[in-house]
Design a protein around this motif. Sequence first.
Motif, short mmCIF file in Angstrom:
data_model
loop_
_atom_site.label_atom_id
_atom_site.label_comp_id
_atom_site.label_asym_id
_atom_site.label_seq_id
_atom_site.Cartn_x
_atom_site.Cartn_y
_atom_site.Cartn_z
N SER A 129 0.52 -1.12 0.59
CA SER A 129 0.15 0.03 0.10
C SER A 129 1.16 1.64 0.14
N PRO A 130 0.31 2.34 -0.67
CA PRO A 130 -0.66 2.51 -1.09
C PRO A 130 -1.31 2.09 -2.75
N GLU A 131 -2.45 1.46 -2.76
CA GLU A 131 -2.34 0.61 -4.33
C GLU A 131 -2.59 1.25 -5.30
N PHE A 132 -2.84 1.24 -6.40
CA PHE A 132 -2.60 1.85 -7.39
C PHE A 132 -3.84 2.31 -8.03
N ASP A 133 -4.04 3.37 -8.64
CA ASP A 133 -5.69 3.39 -8.94
C ASP A 133 -5.65 3.34 -10.72
N LEU A 134 -4.88 3.57 -11.88
CA LEU A 134 -4.99 2.79 -12.43
C LEU A 134 -3.46 2.19 -13.11
N ALA A 135 -3.04 1.20 -13.95
CA ALA A 135 -1.78 0.20 -14.38
C ALA A 135 -1.84 0.31 -15.79
N PHE A 136 -0.75 0.96 -16.35
CA PHE A 136 -0.64 0.59 -17.50
C PHE A 136 0.44 -0.34 -18.82
N ILE A 137 0.18 -1.33 -18.70
CA ILE A 137 0.79 -2.27 -19.41
C ILE A 137 1.40 -2.27 -20.63
N ASP A 138 3.13 -2.18 -20.85
CA ASP A 138 2.95 -2.13 -22.61
C ASP A 138 4.32 -2.20 -22.73
N ALA A 139 4.56 -2.73 -22.14
CA ALA A 139 6.32 -3.45 -22.07
C ALA A 139 6.57 -4.99 -23.11
N ASP A 140 7.23 -5.67 -22.56
CA ASP A 140 7.83 -7.28 -23.57
C ASP A 140 6.59 -7.94 -23.31
N LYS A 141 5.75 -8.27 -24.61
CA LYS A 141 4.66 -9.13 -24.56
C LYS A 141 4.17 -10.90 -24.13
N GLU A 142 5.79 -11.46 -24.08
CA GLU A 142 6.13 -12.54 -22.87
C GLU A 142 5.68 -12.63 -22.07
N ARG A 143 6.24 -11.42 -21.07
CA ARG A 143 5.18 -11.21 -19.53
C ARG A 143 4.50 -10.68 -19.77
N TYR A 144 3.58 -9.85 -20.66
CA TYR A 144 2.00 -9.91 -19.87
C TYR A 144 1.55 -10.58 -19.45
#
Length: 213
Positions: A129-144
Amino acid sequence: MVTIVNPDLDRYIHEHTEPPPALLEELREHTQATHPRAGMQVGRVEGALLRMLIALLQARRVLEIGTFTGYSALSMAEALPPDGELITCERDPDVARVARSFFDRSAHGKKIRIALGDALATIRALPASPEFDLAFIDADKERYPAYYEEVLPRVRRGGLIVADNTLWSGEVLAPETPDGRAIAAFNDLVHRDPRVAHVMLALRDGVTLARKL
């Protein structure tokens, strides 16, 4: 590559979306002129979408996986309050330097912290904590899938996970590459996950929104 939106219609969408600030446009042009993989950069419409989501959520804390040259981070930071925080993970020091040079020129740059190194290690080292309100994933695709599983517990209830490139140029219909198979597996993971409500949008190369229940 599959053309998801007719080019003329795509142009119309751009023309009828709120234009970005001058600094973001300069960053886009700089990336296109200097980086051989400029296509990795988030586009103008997606940047506007991210900015809108931050505003709608009244987000204060954001986690980004994959900074690249900083267009998406700066787009989101503009919608954060003055005391908001955006942590962006990047493993390439060269693109991180470009991003930082533009952040330093923005009134919103002080809200952004670049975490240089392996993103999974960075996320795992974050406090609960504190928690996130939003997370954006845009990196190496094999680890999505791995990013998703690490990020979801750190997002508040009602918060969003936004994942880019979830259509992978249409390859998800019949995956043949490691990246294509990883994105297809990620899409199936989100689709089956009872912890989230989700929608996939045919924006650029595909964007998925998953709201934590």
